[in-house]
Design a protein around this motif. Structure first.
Motif, PDB file in Angstrom:
ATOM      1  N   GLU A 383       0.695  -1.245  -0.141  1.00 36.08           N
ATOM      2  CA  GLU A 383       0.101   0.193   0.195  1.00 36.08           C
ATOM      3  C   GLU A 383       0.273   1.384   0.020  1.00 36.08           C
ATOM      4  O   GLU A 383       0.721   2.344  -0.786  1.00 36.08           O
ATOM      5  N   GLU A 384       2.096   1.328   0.844  1.00 35.79           N
ATOM      6  CA  GLU A 384       2.853   2.502   0.623  1.00 35.79           C
ATOM      7  C   GLU A 384       3.101   2.464  -0.740  1.00 35.79           C
ATOM      8  O   GLU A 384       3.008   3.952  -1.304  1.00 35.79           O
ATOM      9  N   ILE A 385       3.760   1.380  -1.391  1.00 37.31           N
ATOM     10  CA  ILE A 385       4.555   1.737  -2.779  1.00 37.31           C
ATOM     11  C   ILE A 385       3.127   2.619  -3.883  1.00 37.31           C
ATOM     12  O   ILE A 385       3.318   3.144  -4.626  1.00 37.31           O
ATOM     13  N   ARG A 386       1.600   1.297  -3.654  1.00 37.40           N
ATOM     14  CA  ARG A 386       0.732   2.527  -4.304  1.00 37.40           C
ATOM     15  C   ARG A 386       0.587   4.066  -3.591  1.00 37.40           C
ATOM     16  O   ARG A 386       0.805   4.510  -5.012  1.00 37.40           O
ATOM     17  N   LEU A 387       0.779   4.059  -3.006  1.00 37.38           N
ATOM     18  CA  LEU A 387       0.423   5.702  -2.842  1.00 37.38           C
ATOM     19  C   LEU A 387       1.389   6.785  -3.102  1.00 37.38           C
ATOM     20  O   LEU A 387       1.087   7.469  -3.608  1.00 37.38           O
ATOM     21  N   THR A 388       2.863   6.039  -3.174  1.00 36.61           N
ATOM     22  CA  THR A 388       3.673   6.681  -3.644  1.00 36.61           C
ATOM     23  C   THR A 388       3.585   7.008  -5.269  1.00 36.61           C
ATOM     24  O   THR A 388       4.150   7.598  -6.220  1.00 36.61           O
ATOM     25  N   LEU A 389       3.619   6.051  -5.640  1.00 33.90           N
ATOM     26  CA  LEU A 389       2.792   5.824  -7.355  1.00 33.90           C
ATOM     27  C   LEU A 389       1.461   6.757  -7.510  1.00 33.90           C
ATOM     28  O   LEU A 389       2.333   8.277  -8.568  1.00 33.90           O
ATOM     29  N   GLU A 390       1.242   7.246  -6.380  1.00 33.48           N
ATOM     30  CA  GLU A 390      -0.349   8.157  -6.686  1.00 33.48           C
ATOM     31  C   GLU A 390       0.295   9.383  -6.487  1.00 33.48           C
ATOM     32  O   GLU A 390       0.403  10.194  -7.744  1.00 33.48           O
ATOM     33  N   LYS A 391       1.422   9.635  -6.063  1.00 34.74           N
ATOM     34  CA  LYS A 391       1.690  10.786  -5.987  1.00 34.74           C
ATOM     35  C   LYS A 391       2.565  11.523  -7.297  1.00 34.74           C
ATOM     36  O   LYS A 391       2.716  12.385  -7.226  1.00 34.74           O
ATOM     37  N   VAL A 392       3.580  10.025  -7.378  1.00 27.96           N
ATOM     38  CA  VAL A 392       4.859  10.544  -8.424  1.00 27.96           C
ATOM     39  C   VAL A 392       3.566  10.691  -9.579  1.00 27.96           C
ATOM     40  O   VAL A 392       4.473  11.222 -10.532  1.00 27.96           O
ATOM     41  N   ILE A 393       2.396   9.887 -10.524  1.00 27.44           N
ATOM     42  CA  ILE A 393       2.148  10.412 -11.061  1.00 27.44           C
ATOM     43  C   ILE A 393       1.226  11.574 -11.256  1.00 27.44           C
ATOM     44  O   ILE A 393       1.458  12.993 -11.576  1.00 27.44           O
ATOM     45  N   GLY A 394       0.839  12.058  -9.660  1.00 31.78           N
ATOM     46  CA  GLY A 394      -0.184  12.999  -9.416  1.00 31.78           C
ATOM     47  C   GLY A 394      -1.099  13.695 -10.447  1.00 31.78           C
ATOM     48  O   GLY A 394      -1.517  15.061 -10.594  1.00 31.78           O
ATOM     49  N   ASP A 395      -1.684  12.799 -10.779  1.00 32.53           N
ATOM     50  CA  ASP A 395      -3.110  13.136 -11.950  1.00 32.53           C
ATOM     51  C   ASP A 395      -3.896  12.765 -11.131  1.00 32.53           C
ATOM     52  O   ASP A 395      -4.351  10.884 -11.425  1.00 32.53           O
ATOM     53  N   PRO A 396      -5.461  13.275 -10.664  1.00 31.82           N
ATOM     54  CA  PRO A 396      -6.080  11.862 -10.274  1.00 31.82           C
ATOM     55  C   PRO A 396      -7.179  11.560 -11.228  1.00 31.82           C
ATOM     56  O   PRO A 396      -7.676  10.593 -11.098  1.00 31.82           O
ATOM     57  N   LYS A 397      -6.687  11.615 -12.491  1.00 32.01           N
ATOM     58  CA  LYS A 397      -7.189  10.664 -13.260  1.00 32.01           C
ATOM     59  C   LYS A 397      -7.143   9.496 -13.841  1.00 32.01           C
ATOM     60  O   LYS A 397      -7.464   9.069 -14.318  1.00 32.01           O
ATOM     61  N   VAL A 398      -5.886   9.634 -12.934  1.00 31.89           N
ATOM     62  CA  VAL A 398      -5.688   7.470 -13.671  1.00 31.89           C
ATOM     63  C   VAL A 398      -5.032   7.617 -11.954  1.00 31.89           C
ATOM     64  O   VAL A 398      -4.749   7.291 -11.309  1.00 31.89           O
ATOM     65  N   LYS A 399      -5.794   6.371 -12.216  1.00 31.14           N
ATOM     66  CA  LYS A 399      -6.346   4.778 -10.866  1.00 31.14           C
ATOM     67  C   LYS A 399      -5.042   4.723 -10.708  1.00 31.14           C
ATOM     68  O   LYS A 399      -4.636   3.560 -11.965  1.00 31.14           O
ATOM     69  N   VAL A 400      -4.530   4.276  -9.538  1.00 29.12           N
ATOM     70  CA  VAL A 400      -3.466   3.490  -9.212  1.00 29.12           C
ATOM     71  C   VAL A 400      -4.235   1.994  -8.166  1.00 29.12           C
ATOM     72  O   VAL A 400      -4.185   2.069  -7.449  1.00 29.12           O
ATOM     73  N   GLN A 401      -4.104   0.867  -8.989  1.00 28.68           N
ATOM     74  CA  GLN A 401      -4.453  -0.640  -8.662  1.00 28.68           C
ATOM     75  C   GLN A 401      -3.306  -1.199  -8.447  1.00 28.68           C
ATOM     76  O   GLN A 401      -2.875  -1.888  -8.992  1.00 28.68           O
ATOM     77  N   PHE A 402      -3.389  -1.909  -7.492  1.00 29.02           N
ATOM     78  CA  PHE A 402      -3.047  -2.875  -6.334  1.00 29.02           C
ATOM     79  C   PHE A 402      -3.573  -4.456  -7.790  1.00 29.02           C
ATOM     80  O   PHE A 402      -5.021  -4.632  -7.480  1.00 29.02           O
ATOM     81  N   ARG A 403      -2.076  -5.268  -7.697  1.00 28.38           N
ATOM     82  CA  ARG A 403      -3.321  -6.683  -8.278  1.00 28.38           C
ATOM     83  C   ARG A 403      -2.682  -7.539  -7.691  1.00 28.38           C
ATOM     84  O   ARG A 403      -1.268  -7.906  -7.385  1.00 28.38           O
ATOM     85  N   GLU A 404      -3.824  -8.176  -7.326  1.00 30.60           N
ATOM     86  CA  GLU A 404      -3.236  -9.138  -6.418  1.00 30.60           C
ATOM     87  C   GLU A 404      -2.723 -10.604  -6.660  1.00 30.60           C
ATOM     88  O   GLU A 404      -3.278 -10.386  -8.651  1.00 30.60           O
TER      89      GLU A 404
END
Ligand SMILES: [Zn+2]
Length: 510
Positions: A383-404
């Motif tokens: 989850e920490e990495i998912r949140l980092t990716l969201e921040k790095v991308i910085g665009d709420p239009k791009v959804k970042v999900q974790f793949r199980e």
């Protein structure tokens, strides 16, 4: 062999030892060996020395090599792929081996979540002076198609100094070696200073029934141990047959897939609008491309670089020293990070690996999606990495999900995280140094962090520090695990058998 040969070899070995200690950086397998003028003599001497070391196999060693080979062949010829294979068949076959060797039925369990994916756990009782040691190995293998291979992947074949078959290097070789070692110890009446538990398991390579995970969750008491030895990694790294170093994977990175999705209402491609799912995704990926996760070392990677710094010379040694300072020298880190292995050792990495998008040549894309594969430093959660990716991308239009593992997409990453490793354990490294000095004189023992992943992820997470140790030699140019015509050297396997007995005895004797 005459005395002159021995003397010549002695000198060459001294030179070799010297060059290992003084001239050759750890990453010799990425550069070229120095001391080239000694190579011919050295090759001759190593060959002679190897045969000197290999020859005096005692009758017990000979018998164990033969037993290990029989088990090896038997396991290769039992198909244990996820698609059509059966791990239970292999577990049952091993149970018969242990019963025949005198293990009581009460010390052997064949168990698991379903009929096709049963694991085997066997215990050799010790004096109880220390908490048990757990040995793990997976019985399943990666798929192999007959038409891709030169030979039948499920027929054990010896040819030109190699054994061929699916699982010959990953890792039915290790299963056979560990089983034969335990059987030899049992027959000798050996009483270790701690119980030795061997668990051979399902679904390391894929499938939904990972045996180590299942045992940890459902039968922890059966496999509970102070530390774990995994045969699925480590070993003697060689360059064209010449041993360079003994690797011990003492920690590993955490694997995580993340899915980036950009969506749009779409429309006719003759009327483009500024918002476009493909461009948004492309921008997001570019941000990830240019992002460097922070530099970090843990107990194992620090020990690895400290040893490497001692063996290096020149600018490389200076950079390593500067990188090991607190705080680390940023320029040195940047220079070292140009090497993909060092980069991946010192940083979490995330990289785009798959891409899909759009639905017609003449339509604006309604969706664009990419898979980003991350290899995460110990101690950070998914989850920490998912949140980092969201921040790095910085665009709420791009959804970042974790793949199980089962491909399900989750809005929240798992809290699963890699276990921060303790310092290298003496109980493992002391006997290892001794056996390596006797069997491969002059090569260093190096604790490493695997940038891949093994079942150690489950045992480490369960608080059982896990070390990948193997005495098999593998050439850096001939790694065929998961590939076609998988193989292991005949001599490598035989010495791997000899090694494991000496090593495991060292680990379990005060
Ligand atoms: Zn494996």
């Amino acid at each position: 062999m005459d005395l002159g040969t021995l003397g010549f070899c002695g000198v060459n070995l001294l030179v070799f030892t010297f060059s290992v200690r003084r001239n050759i950086p750890l990453h010799v397998w990425r550069t070229n060996l120095g001391s080239r003028k000694w190579c011919v003599g050295l090759f001759f001497c190593l060959t002679v020395t190897a045969s000197m070391l290999a020859q005096p196999a005692s009758p017990a060693e000979e018998a164990t090599r033969k037993l290990a080979l029989d088990i090896f062949k038997q396991l290769i010829e039992i198909n244990t792929t996820d698609s059509v294979g059966n791990v239970t068949t292999a577990s049952d076959a091993m149970k018969q081996r242990f019963l025949a060797a005198g293990f009581p039925e009460s010390d052997i369990e064949v168990l698991g979540p379903n009929d096709r994916k049963k694991n085997i756990v066997v215990r050799l009782h010790g004096s109880g002076k220390h908490k048990p040691v757990l040995l793990i190995g997976h019985l399943d293998v990666v798929e192999a198609r007959r038409e891709d291979w030169t030979t039948d992947p499920f027929q054990f074949l010896e040819k030109d100094g190699y054994y061929y078959g699916r699982g010959t290097s990953d890792m039915k070789d290790g299963d056979a070696i560990m089983s034969a070692t335990l059987i030899r110890m049992k027959k000798e009446g050996y009483v270790p200073n701690r119980d030795i538990i061997l668990a051979m398991t399902a679904d390391e390579e894929g499938g939904g029934s990972n045996g180590v995970s299942w045992l940890v969750k459902n039968r922890r008491e059966l496999i509970d141990a102070e530390f774990v030895l995994n045969h699925d990694g480590g070993g003697v790294l060689a360059d064209h047959g010449k041993p360079l170093l003994m690797e011990v994977d003492a920690t590993e990175k955490l694997y995580g897939d993340f899915v980036l999705t950009a969506t749009n209402s779409g429309g006719h491609s003759s009327l483009p609008r500024p918002e476009n799912a493909i461009y948004e995704l492309a921008d997001a990926l570019t941000q990830i491309q240019h992002y460097q996760f922070p530099f970090e070392l843990n107990n194992i990677t620090r020990a690895y670089y400290e040893r490497q710094a001692k063996m290096s010379t020149g600018e490389h040694a200076a950079d390593l020293q500067a990188m090991l300072q607190t705080p680390p020298d940023k320029d040195a880190v940047a220079r070292l990070s140009k090497d993909p292995v060092d980069n991946s050792t010192m940083h979490t990495t995330c990289v785009a690996t798959r891409l899909t998008g759009g639905h017609a040549n003449n339509a604006l894309p309604q969706m664009a999606q990419a898979n980003v594969n991350c290899r995460i430093e110990p101690g950070h959660s998914l989850e920490e990495i998912r949140l980092t990716l969201e921040k790095v991308i910085g665009d709420p239009k791009v959804k970042v999900q974790f793949r199980e593992n089962n491909d399900e997409l989750m809005d929240h990453g798992s809290d699963r995280h890699g276990y921060v490793p303790p310092a290298p354990r003496k109980e493992v490294f002391d006997p290892l140094e001794k056996v390596v000095a006797a069997m491969w004189p002059g090569i260093p023992v190096l604790p490493t962090m695997s940038t891949g992943a093994t079942d150690g992820v489950y045992t480490n997470a369960a608080g059982m520090p896990t070390y990948c140790v193997s005495g098999e030699q593998y050439d850096r140019d001939d790694i065929r695990a998961h590939g076609k015509d998988e193989r292991i050297g005949v001599e490598s396997f035989a010495r791997g058998v000899d090694f494991y007995y000496l090593f495991l005895k060292g680990v379990t004797t005060d």
